[in-house]
Design a protein around this motif. Structure first.
Motif, short mmCIF file in Angstrom:
data_model
loop_
_atom_site.label_atom_id
_atom_site.label_comp_id
_atom_site.label_asym_id
_atom_site.label_seq_id
_atom_site.Cartn_x
_atom_site.Cartn_y
_atom_site.Cartn_z
N GLY A 124 56.05 -41.72 -73.07
CA GLY A 124 55.92 -40.52 -73.90
C GLY A 124 54.50 -40.02 -73.94
N ARG A 125 53.56 -40.93 -73.93
CA ARG A 125 52.15 -40.55 -73.95
C ARG A 125 51.75 -39.87 -72.65
NH1 ARG A 125 52.46 -44.65 -77.59
NH2 ARG A 125 50.99 -44.59 -79.34
N VAL A 126 52.29 -40.34 -71.54
CA VAL A 126 52.00 -39.71 -70.25
C VAL A 126 52.51 -38.28 -70.24
CG1 VAL A 126 52.64 -39.71 -67.80
CG2 VAL A 126 51.88 -41.82 -68.89
N LYS A 182 45.30 -60.20 -79.08
CA LYS A 182 45.35 -59.95 -80.52
C LYS A 182 45.13 -58.48 -80.85
CE LYS A 182 43.88 -64.61 -81.87
NZ LYS A 182 42.85 -65.40 -82.59
N GLU A 183 44.37 -57.82 -80.02
CA GLU A 183 44.03 -56.41 -80.24
C GLU A 183 45.11 -55.46 -79.74
OE1 GLU A 183 40.70 -53.18 -78.60
OE2 GLU A 183 40.51 -55.33 -78.14
N LEU A 184 45.80 -55.83 -78.66
CA LEU A 184 46.67 -54.89 -77.96
C LEU A 184 48.16 -55.18 -78.06
CD1 LEU A 184 44.59 -54.46 -74.67
CD2 LEU A 184 44.50 -53.09 -76.75
N LEU A 185 48.54 -56.33 -78.64
CA LEU A 185 49.94 -56.69 -78.70
C LEU A 185 50.55 -56.43 -80.07
CD1 LEU A 185 50.01 -60.04 -76.66
CD2 LEU A 185 50.67 -57.75 -75.88
N GLY A 239 47.79 -50.68 -77.00
CA GLY A 239 48.17 -51.22 -75.70
C GLY A 239 48.92 -50.22 -74.85
N TYR A 240 49.87 -49.52 -75.46
CA TYR A 240 50.62 -48.51 -74.72
C TYR A 240 49.71 -47.36 -74.27
CZ TYR A 240 55.33 -50.39 -75.50
OH TYR A 240 56.46 -51.17 -75.47
N SER A 241 48.73 -47.04 -75.08
CA SER A 241 47.80 -45.97 -74.71
C SER A 241 47.00 -46.34 -73.47
CB SER A 241 46.85 -45.67 -75.87
OG SER A 241 47.54 -45.13 -76.97
N LEU A 242 46.60 -47.60 -73.37
CA LEU A 242 45.85 -48.05 -72.19
C LEU A 242 46.71 -47.97 -70.94
CD1 LEU A 242 43.86 -51.14 -73.55
CD2 LEU A 242 42.97 -48.87 -72.99
N ILE A 243 47.96 -48.41 -71.06
CA ILE A 243 48.88 -48.33 -69.92
C ILE A 243 49.08 -46.86 -69.52
CG2 ILE A 243 51.23 -48.76 -69.13
CD1 ILE A 243 51.31 -51.18 -70.97
N ALA A 244 49.30 -46.01 -70.52
CA ALA A 244 49.53 -44.60 -70.25
C ALA A 244 48.35 -43.96 -69.54
CB ALA A 244 49.82 -43.86 -71.56
N ASN A 245 47.14 -44.26 -69.97
CA ASN A 245 45.95 -43.66 -69.37
C ASN A 245 45.81 -44.06 -67.90
OD1 ASN A 245 45.22 -42.39 -71.74
ND2 ASN A 245 43.85 -44.03 -72.41
N ARG A 246 46.07 -45.33 -67.61
CA ARG A 246 45.95 -45.77 -66.22
C ARG A 246 47.04 -45.14 -65.36
NH1 ARG A 246 44.24 -51.71 -64.70
NH2 ARG A 246 42.28 -50.70 -65.28
N LEU A 247 48.26 -45.13 -65.87
CA LEU A 247 49.36 -44.53 -65.13
C LEU A 247 49.11 -43.04 -64.90
CD1 LEU A 247 52.18 -44.52 -63.89
CD2 LEU A 247 53.12 -44.34 -66.21
N LEU A 248 48.61 -42.37 -65.91
CA LEU A 248 48.35 -40.93 -65.82
C LEU A 248 47.36 -40.63 -64.71
CD1 LEU A 248 48.82 -38.11 -67.07
CD2 LEU A 248 46.86 -38.58 -68.56
N GLN A 249 46.30 -41.42 -64.60
CA GLN A 249 45.31 -41.20 -63.55
C GLN A 249 45.92 -41.35 -62.17
OE1 GLN A 249 42.27 -39.96 -64.18
NE2 GLN A 249 43.06 -39.94 -66.27
N ASP A 256 55.94 -49.95 -80.39
CA ASP A 256 55.14 -48.76 -80.70
C ASP A 256 55.70 -48.11 -81.96
OD1 ASP A 256 53.65 -46.48 -80.76
OD2 ASP A 256 54.53 -45.58 -78.97
N LYS A 257 54.90 -48.07 -83.02
CA LYS A 257 55.36 -47.48 -84.27
C LYS A 257 55.64 -45.98 -84.13
CE LYS A 257 52.90 -50.84 -87.16
NZ LYS A 257 51.83 -51.04 -88.18
N GLU A 258 54.99 -45.35 -83.14
CA GLU A 258 55.23 -43.93 -82.91
C GLU A 258 56.52 -43.69 -82.12
OE1 GLU A 258 51.84 -41.83 -81.37
OE2 GLU A 258 50.44 -43.17 -82.39
N GLY A 259 57.03 -44.75 -81.49
CA GLY A 259 58.30 -44.67 -80.80
C GLY A 259 58.30 -43.98 -79.45
#
Length: 269
Positions: A78-80, A230-233, A244-254, A70-73
């Protein structure tokens, strides 16, 4: 004298009938038009307390929880936290104890550390990733493995997973544990054909293990990355990128807001 006794008995009988009629009427009203209780439900009390205070999040695991790629680190964890604070107005503090490259035995050893035990004991929410480094062989031998025949040591991992959960529950018996499942980063690599079945089987073993524990939830990610490598890795073709991390975060958050009964700024969970 006798007439006086009769009169007294008649008065007592009339009073008893009146009292019975009153009680019967109140009982019928309670059935036909029940009044809502003013006592808050336990889940509502807990949610209200967390809304006022700071939600203590402790995360464990490997490079996925560290956010490698994650370039944002900040990775998914962290997104959650950021979303809890910005979208749900829930103050949240994060203690990230994850170690890149860790395998299950490494986490088991870490859980004997007094500092880790203290942090986990204070946690309202516990989140972890573990298993990717246990499941797949190292990069140096990955290309030579025939995944149509390869079978990882699932039994040992299940035993390690139980050890991990047992140690966490010893210091924190009640807080929810969210264990993020694995995706397959190699499904689009022709040389690694057959790896998807192995990941699905591995996730299934983890879900089976979690059934023996209260408030342990496996958060699936396999479907999120399926046919979207190719899109998420990230460029290493193993860790997620920002999307990719955003998708994981959204599911975990729910999962988190559902279990903790946290409502958003518009009252929507």
């Amino acid at each position: 004298m006798r007439s006086m006794i009769v009169k007294v008995l008649l008065v007592i009988t009339a009073a008893s009938l009146a009292l019975f009629a009153y009680g019967f009427t109140i009982g019928v009203q309670d059935v036909l038009r029940p009044q809502a209780s003013n006592m808050p439900k336990p889940k509502e009390m807990k949610a209200a307390a967390k809304k006022k205070g700071t939600l203590q999040i402790v995360s464990l695991g490997d490079s996925l929880t560290r956010g490698v790629g994650d370039k944002e680190g900040i990775g998914y964890i962290g997104r959650v936290r950021n979303s809890l604070q910005s979208d749900y107005k829930q103050k949240a503090a994060l203690t990230n104890l994850a170690v890149s490259g860790a395998k299950a035995p490494d986490l088991i050893k870490q859980l004997s550390d007094k500092g880790a035990q203290y942090s986990l004991g204070q946690a309202d929410v516990i989140i972890l990733t573990m298993g990717g480094n246990d499941l797949f062989p190292g990069w140096e031998s990955l290309g030579s493995v025939d995944f149509t025949k390869y079978r990882p040591d699932t039994a040992t991992f299940q035993a390690n997973a139980k050890n991990i959960l047992n140690q966490i529950r010893q210091v924190n018996p009640n807080s929810p544990i969210f264990w993020v499942g694995l995706y397959n980063p190699f499904e689009d690599v022709p040389e690694l054909k057959g790896s998807s079945f192995i990941v699905v089987d591995w996730n299934g073993a983890l879900e089976k293990t979690a059934l023996d524990y209260k408030r342990v939830y496996i958060v699936p990610t396999f479907d999120l990355f399926q046919s979207r490598g190719k899109e998420l890795l990230y460029s290493d073709h193993f860790h997620p990128n920002e999307t990719g991390y955003s998708l994981i975060a959204n599911r975990l958050l729910q999962n988190i807001i559902s279990q903790l009964n946290i409502t958003g700024k518009e009252g929507v969970k």
